[in-house]
Design a protein around this motif. Structure first.
Motif, PDB file in Angstrom:
ATOM      1  N   MET A 138       3.263  -5.812  -9.487  1.00 43.82           N
ATOM      2  CA  MET A 138       2.459  -6.154  -7.994  1.00 43.82           C
ATOM      3  C   MET A 138       2.425  -7.146  -7.482  1.00 43.82           C
ATOM      4  O   MET A 138       1.780  -8.308  -8.367  1.00 43.82           O
ATOM      5  N   GLU A 139       3.198  -8.033  -6.172  1.00 40.19           N
ATOM      6  CA  GLU A 139       3.324  -8.871  -5.855  1.00 40.19           C
ATOM      7  C   GLU A 139       1.945  -9.367  -6.319  1.00 40.19           C
ATOM      8  O   GLU A 139       1.209  -8.834  -5.795  1.00 40.19           O
ATOM      9  N   LYS A 140       1.763 -10.895  -5.370  1.00 42.68           N
ATOM     10  CA  LYS A 140       0.461 -11.897  -5.641  1.00 42.68           C
ATOM     11  C   LYS A 140      -0.468 -11.913  -4.277  1.00 42.68           C
ATOM     12  O   LYS A 140       0.379 -11.868  -3.275  1.00 42.68           O
ATOM     13  N   LYS A 141      -1.603 -11.252  -4.117  1.00 37.25           N
ATOM     14  CA  LYS A 141      -2.097 -11.193  -2.813  1.00 37.25           C
ATOM     15  C   LYS A 141      -2.412 -12.079  -2.451  1.00 37.25           C
ATOM     16  O   LYS A 141      -2.637 -13.507  -2.903  1.00 37.25           O
TER      17      LYS A 141
ATOM     18  N   LEU B 278      -6.534 -11.555   1.957  1.00 37.73           N
ATOM     19  CA  LEU B 278      -6.181 -10.421   1.518  1.00 37.73           C
ATOM     20  C   LEU B 278      -7.390  -9.613   0.486  1.00 37.73           C
ATOM     21  O   LEU B 278      -7.665  -8.903  -0.674  1.00 37.73           O
TER      22      LEU B 278
ATOM     23  N   ALA C 178      -7.634   7.255   4.222  1.00 37.18           N
ATOM     24  CA  ALA C 178      -6.529   5.687   4.578  1.00 37.18           C
ATOM     25  C   ALA C 178      -6.509   4.894   3.702  1.00 37.18           C
ATOM     26  O   ALA C 178      -5.212   4.442   3.498  1.00 37.18           O
ATOM     27  N   ASN C 179      -7.887   5.078   2.030  1.00 36.20           N
ATOM     28  CA  ASN C 179      -7.641   4.326   1.540  1.00 36.20           C
ATOM     29  C   ASN C 179      -7.794   2.771   2.287  1.00 36.20           C
ATOM     30  O   ASN C 179      -7.207   2.076   2.004  1.00 36.20           O
ATOM     31  N   CYS C 180      -8.594   1.934   3.734  1.00 37.48           N
ATOM     32  CA  CYS C 180      -8.838   1.542   4.659  1.00 37.48           C
ATOM     33  C   CYS C 180      -8.989   0.549   3.702  1.00 37.48           C
ATOM     34  O   CYS C 180     -10.115   0.401   3.068  1.00 37.48           O
ATOM     35  N   PRO C 181      -8.811  -0.784   3.599  1.00 37.88           N
ATOM     36  CA  PRO C 181      -9.143  -1.855   3.318  1.00 37.88           C
ATOM     37  C   PRO C 181     -10.469  -3.095   3.973  1.00 37.88           C
ATOM     38  O   PRO C 181     -11.735  -3.433   3.448  1.00 37.88           O
TER      39      PRO C 181
ATOM     40  N   ASN D 214      -1.165   6.761   3.714  1.00 38.64           N
ATOM     41  CA  ASN D 214      -2.278   7.441   2.245  1.00 38.64           C
ATOM     42  C   ASN D 214      -3.053   9.254   2.365  1.00 38.64           C
ATOM     43  O   ASN D 214      -3.372   9.565   1.208  1.00 38.64           O
TER      44      ASN D 214
ATOM     45  N   LEU E 136      -0.014  -2.815   4.185  1.00 42.71           N
ATOM     46  CA  LEU E 136      -0.210  -2.582   2.297  1.00 42.71           C
ATOM     47  C   LEU E 136       0.205  -1.434   2.590  1.00 42.71           C
ATOM     48  O   LEU E 136       0.042  -0.634   2.521  1.00 42.71           O
ATOM     49  N   GLN E 137       1.031  -1.814   1.547  1.00 41.26           N
ATOM     50  CA  GLN E 137       1.277  -0.309   0.352  1.00 41.26           C
ATOM     51  C   GLN E 137       0.433   0.580  -0.491  1.00 41.26           C
ATOM     52  O   GLN E 137      -0.118  -0.321  -1.509  1.00 41.26           O
ATOM     53  N   PRO E 138       0.366   1.514  -0.434  1.00 39.76           N
ATOM     54  CA  PRO E 138      -1.039   2.297  -0.624  1.00 39.76           C
ATOM     55  C   PRO E 138      -0.549   2.721  -2.385  1.00 39.76           C
ATOM     56  O   PRO E 138      -1.276   2.487  -2.724  1.00 39.76           O
ATOM     57  N   SER E 139       0.971   2.945  -2.660  1.00 37.58           N
ATOM     58  CA  SER E 139       1.673   2.278  -4.087  1.00 37.58           C
ATOM     59  C   SER E 139       2.655   3.204  -3.885  1.00 37.58           C
ATOM     60  O   SER E 139       3.490   2.583  -2.729  1.00 37.58           O
ATOM     61  N   PRO E 140       3.430   2.357  -5.299  1.00 37.15           N
ATOM     62  CA  PRO E 140       4.342   2.147  -5.700  1.00 37.15           C
ATOM     63  C   PRO E 140       5.176   3.118  -5.076  1.00 37.15           C
ATOM     64  O   PRO E 140       6.293   3.254  -4.911  1.00 37.15           O
TER      65      PRO E 140
ATOM     66  N   LEU F 172     -12.862   2.021  -5.798  1.00 36.37           N
ATOM     67  CA  LEU F 172     -12.592   2.448  -4.500  1.00 36.37           C
ATOM     68  C   LEU F 172     -11.120   2.680  -3.578  1.00 36.37           C
ATOM     69  O   LEU F 172     -11.484   2.653  -2.856  1.00 36.37           O
ATOM     70  N   ALA F 173     -11.413   3.943  -4.175  1.00 37.99           N
ATOM     71  CA  ALA F 173     -10.388   4.853  -3.698  1.00 37.99           C
ATOM     72  C   ALA F 173     -10.556   6.489  -4.316  1.00 37.99           C
ATOM     73  O   ALA F 173     -10.486   6.318  -5.178  1.00 37.99           O
ATOM     74  N   PRO F 174     -10.358   7.278  -3.479  1.00 40.33           N
ATOM     75  CA  PRO F 174     -10.524   8.679  -4.006  1.00 40.33           C
ATOM     76  C   PRO F 174     -10.015   9.049  -5.378  1.00 40.33           C
ATOM     77  O   PRO F 174     -10.033   9.560  -6.092  1.00 40.33           O
ATOM     78  N   GLU F 175      -8.290   8.245  -5.381  1.00 38.29           N
ATOM     79  CA  GLU F 175      -7.429   8.772  -6.613  1.00 38.29           C
ATOM     80  C   GLU F 175      -8.367   7.192  -7.440  1.00 38.29           C
ATOM     81  O   GLU F 175      -7.639   7.281  -9.039  1.00 38.29           O
TER      82      GLU F 175
ATOM     83  N   GLU G 264      -8.543  -6.333  -8.246  1.00 37.87           N
ATOM     84  CA  GLU G 264      -7.334  -6.075  -7.312  1.00 37.87           C
ATOM     85  C   GLU G 264      -7.136  -4.241  -7.333  1.00 37.87           C
ATOM     86  O   GLU G 264      -6.770  -3.877  -7.698  1.00 37.87           O
TER      87      GLU G 264
ATOM     88  N   ASN H 257      -4.256  -1.815  -4.799  1.00 40.19           N
ATOM     89  CA  ASN H 257      -2.401  -1.476  -4.328  1.00 40.19           C
ATOM     90  C   ASN H 257      -2.360  -2.366  -2.829  1.00 40.19           C
ATOM     91  O   ASN H 257      -1.116  -3.404  -2.139  1.00 40.19           O
ATOM     92  N   LYS H 258      -3.375  -1.923  -2.026  1.00 40.23           N
ATOM     93  CA  LYS H 258      -3.861  -2.999  -0.759  1.00 40.23           C
ATOM     94  C   LYS H 258      -3.568  -4.218  -1.091  1.00 40.23           C
ATOM     95  O   LYS H 258      -3.531  -4.880   0.270  1.00 40.23           O
ATOM     96  N   VAL H 259      -5.121  -5.060  -1.337  1.00 41.71           N
ATOM     97  CA  VAL H 259      -6.225  -5.812  -1.805  1.00 41.71           C
ATOM     98  C   VAL H 259      -6.775  -6.255  -2.572  1.00 41.71           C
ATOM     99  O   VAL H 259      -6.406  -5.546  -3.956  1.00 41.71           O
ATOM    100  N   VAL H 260      -7.381  -6.808  -2.611  1.00 40.12           N
ATOM    101  CA  VAL H 260      -8.289  -8.136  -3.332  1.00 40.12           C
ATOM    102  C   VAL H 260      -9.978  -7.220  -2.878  1.00 40.12           C
ATOM    103  O   VAL H 260     -10.558  -8.097  -1.828  1.00 40.12           O
ATOM    104  N   ASN H 261     -10.441  -7.031  -4.083  1.00 35.61           N
ATOM    105  CA  ASN H 261     -11.867  -6.413  -3.331  1.00 35.61           C
ATOM    106  C   ASN H 261     -12.843  -7.392  -4.374  1.00 35.61           C
ATOM    107  O   ASN H 261     -13.182  -7.322  -5.509  1.00 35.61           O
TER     108      ASN H 261
END
Lengths: 286, 79
Positions: free
Chosen positions: A1-4, A8, A36-39, A67, A230-234, B10-13, B40, B42-46
């Motif tokens: 995973m690329e460093k955030k 973010l 959608a696993n919104c940030p 997502n 933002l990529q939800p998964s690989p 942080l996410a359903p899965e 961390e 997949n999307k952000v740092v919480n």
């Protein structure tokens, strides 16, 4: 995973999230925030706001950036419109955003359920404004007419990405069809505020972004949102890059200079994030 | 009174999360709402906020550890 990157980082408070999540569970409602696993979920739930996702949490399309689960959704819940209105009242929302999973299985794409939800909110929460963030409803004018007739203050439909990446990112949608939805709704009811959004970080170029803005503006669209993909998964569409806050500021200026009436452009801007701000900014002009 | 702070879902899965940074040290006074540690996804740092005020008595995970959802990561001596 690329460093955030530093921009973010978001805050998360479990107690605040639990409170809103329990309300949604009790009323058998879904939020796109969760699906959608919104940030921004932590921030929005803490502020007692959320975006309702009507017509179930299962989508008939398989967009590669999204997502939300793909599958065979259930029929619309007849209790959902009133439950959405009850939740909006309980959360004391001044502006309600309704979105949906894309329901290609329904003859009207779910338009009637949108209209019922708008009417239920009008009944239970007088004075509350409503934004419908719709799917393309296959570009069907009769379906769009049903939503327009309920007269939400804002009609939102996302184009999601530049023309050149549409087929790869949202294979079951069409660029021209999405622009057509925005154009048709504005022409049908010019008092309706129209709104759209797109993501950056999928591999688009500056020139493509500029042309996308021109194409959107040509539909008569009032409000634009621009946010980081933002990529939800690989397994989802690969991230090309993280745009900087300076990039987003530049795109905001560009969009405003082209003629959009309100532009929300930031790494974590989403189509319904602080949606009332856009409405407040432009609504008194009508 | 001791109160445990768990790895949030942080996410359903989400089944587990990587605690990538502590933002408070053992012995630090913390206020409810202050960020306590970072996860961390997949999307952000919480930045996960403390839900109680008090003193951070014990860090139960180290930076870089993968922790299952709902498992305690900190013990706070609540005010």
């Amino acid at each position: 995973m690329e460093k955030k990157p530093e921009w973010l980082k978001v805050r998360y408070n479990q107690d605040a999230v639990n409170e809103v999540a329990a309300l949604m569970r009790d009323l058998k409602l879904n939020t796109v925030c969760k699906e959608a696993n919104c940030p921004n979920l932590g921030e929005c739930y803490q502020k007692h706001t959320s975006t309702f996702m009507i017509l179930g949490s299962v989508c008939t399309r398989n967009c590669r950036f999204c997502n939300v689960t793909t599958g065979h959704p259930l029929p619309p819940d007849p209790e959902e419109p009133m439950n959405v209105a009850r939740a909006a009242k309980k959360l004391n929302l001044r502006h309600v955003v309704l979105t949906c999973s894309t329901r290609d299985d329904l003859p009207d794409g779910g338009a009637e359920q949108f209209a019922k939800c708008v009417r239920a909110i009008r009944e239970v929460c007088p004075g509350t404004t409503v934004e419908t963030l719709i799917s393309d409803m296959k570009g069907d004018h009769a379906a769009l007419d049903t939503v327009i007739a309920a007269h939400p203050e804002v009609l939102n439909h996302n184009v999601e990405t530049v023309k050149e990446l549409q087929a790869a990112v949202r294979p079951q949608a069409r660029y021209e069809r999405s622009l057509g939805v925005l154009r048709y709704c504005k022409e049908k009811d010019p008092t309706l505020l129209t709104k759209t959004g797109f993501m950056v970080g999928l591999g688009e170029t500056e020139e493509q972004i500029g042309r996308l803005m021109d194409d959107i503006l040509e539909t008569g669209c009032d409000i634009l949102t621009i946010g980081q993909y933002l990529q939800p998964s690989p397994q989802h569409y690969p991230l090309a890059r993280y745009a900087t806050p300076e990039d987003f500021a530049r795109w905001k200026e560009l969009a405003l200079s082209k003629g959009f009436r309100h532009v929300a452009s930031a790494p974590l801007a989403r189509s319904s994030y602080k949606a009332w701000e856009a409405l407040e900014d432009v609504h008194d002009l009508y | 009174m001791e109160k445990k702070i768990n790895m949030p879902k942080l996410a359903p899965e989400m089944e587990s999360g990587v605690l990538c940074a502590w933002l408070k040290e053992e012995g630090d006074t913390i206020a409810a709402g202050e960020p306590l540690f970072e996860i961390e996804t997949n999307k952000v740092v919480n930045q996960v906020e403390a839900t109680v005020s008090g003193v951070l008595k014990k860090q139960l995970a180290e930076e870089g550890d993968t922790v299952c959802v709902d498992t305690a990561v900190a013990v706070v001596e609540a005010e």
